[in-house]
Scaffold this active site. Structure first.
Site, PDB file in Angstrom:
ATOM      1  N   GLU A  71     -36.240  47.809 -53.801  1.00 19.20           N
ATOM      2  CA  GLU A  71     -36.326  49.014 -54.625  1.00 19.20           C
ATOM      3  C   GLU A  71     -36.303  50.212 -53.689  1.00 19.20           C
ATOM      4  O   GLU A  71     -37.328  50.613 -53.152  1.00 19.20           O
ATOM      5  CB  GLU A  71     -37.618  49.002 -55.451  1.00 19.20           C
ATOM      6  CG  GLU A  71     -37.716  50.199 -56.368  1.00 19.20           C
ATOM      7  CD  GLU A  71     -39.023  50.228 -57.129  1.00 19.20           C
ATOM      8  OE1 GLU A  71     -38.974  50.245 -58.359  1.00 19.20           O
ATOM      9  OE2 GLU A  71     -40.098  50.259 -56.483  1.00 19.20           O
ATOM     10  N   GLU A  88     -48.986  47.122 -60.693  1.00 19.33           N
ATOM     11  CA  GLU A  88     -48.624  47.549 -59.342  1.00 19.33           C
ATOM     12  C   GLU A  88     -49.282  48.868 -58.969  1.00 19.33           C
ATOM     13  O   GLU A  88     -49.126  49.854 -59.688  1.00 19.33           O
ATOM     14  CB  GLU A  88     -47.098  47.709 -59.285  1.00 19.33           C
ATOM     15  CG  GLU A  88     -46.571  48.297 -58.010  1.00 19.33           C
ATOM     16  CD  GLU A  88     -45.078  48.596 -58.086  1.00 19.33           C
ATOM     17  OE1 GLU A  88     -44.503  48.878 -57.017  1.00 19.33           O
ATOM     18  OE2 GLU A  88     -44.487  48.570 -59.181  1.00 19.33           O
TER      19      GLU A  88
END
Length: 168
Positions: free
Chosen positions: A166, A69
């Site tokens: 998140e 990521e």
């Protein structure tokens, strides 16, 4: 912040992958995110590529997808992967069919936007999406991202996976 791009810590990274496999199997998790970490320079790039080759291979042997990521440089200065395009280049260099992108809408928006366009361009590489709103990394609806529009477009373009939340 991750170990994958930290030269000199390859053995620690490999142990972390093995530990990650144990936890993923115990939890029934089919994907593991291998973060690059805070690093820089050519040695970090080479380290990242080799570590992701190892992780993708080991995780594939267990039926688990390997993800990585990019994270925006504003929230995490010095993070090695800072853009989807850079991460896609690393995936191409690794060359594993078991290495994918985790597409974080929050980080992409902080790095210039184009949420739907980036998804369309990189769709074959994306295995997971997560989100938070901009600014402040708070829950959807507290900032400037039109999640009804973005998530509707991702759905219309065939994304059928999970969307993780998140945020603070």
């Amino acid at each position: 912040r991750g170990l994958a791009a930290l030269p000199g810590r390859e053995a620690e990274f490999r142990r972390a992958v093995e530990t990650g496999i144990i936890y993923a199997k115990a939890l029934g998790c089919r994907q593991v995110n291998c973060l690059a970490g805070i690093a820089g320079g050519p040695a970090s790039h080479a380290c990242l590529v080799e570590n992701l080759k190892f992780a993708a291979y080991r995780l594939a042997a267990e039926g688990i997808r390997c993800l990585t990521e990019p994270i925006n440089p504003f929230d995490m200065p010095g993070f090695f992967l800072t853009g989807m395009e850079q991460a896609a280049e690393v995936l191409a260099e690794v060359g594993s069919p078991n290495l994918f992108l985790q597409y974080d809408l929050y980080h992409r928006q902080r790095m210039g936007g184009g949420l739907i366009e980036a998804f369309e361009r990189l769709r074959p590489l994306i295995a997971h999406i997560q989100l938070a709103d901009v600014p402040g990394r708070h829950e959807p609806g507290t900032g400037g991202i039109d999640f009804a529009c973005v998530l509707g477009a991702l759905d219309a373009k065939g994304y059928a996976g999970y969307v993780g939340l998140e945020y603070f």
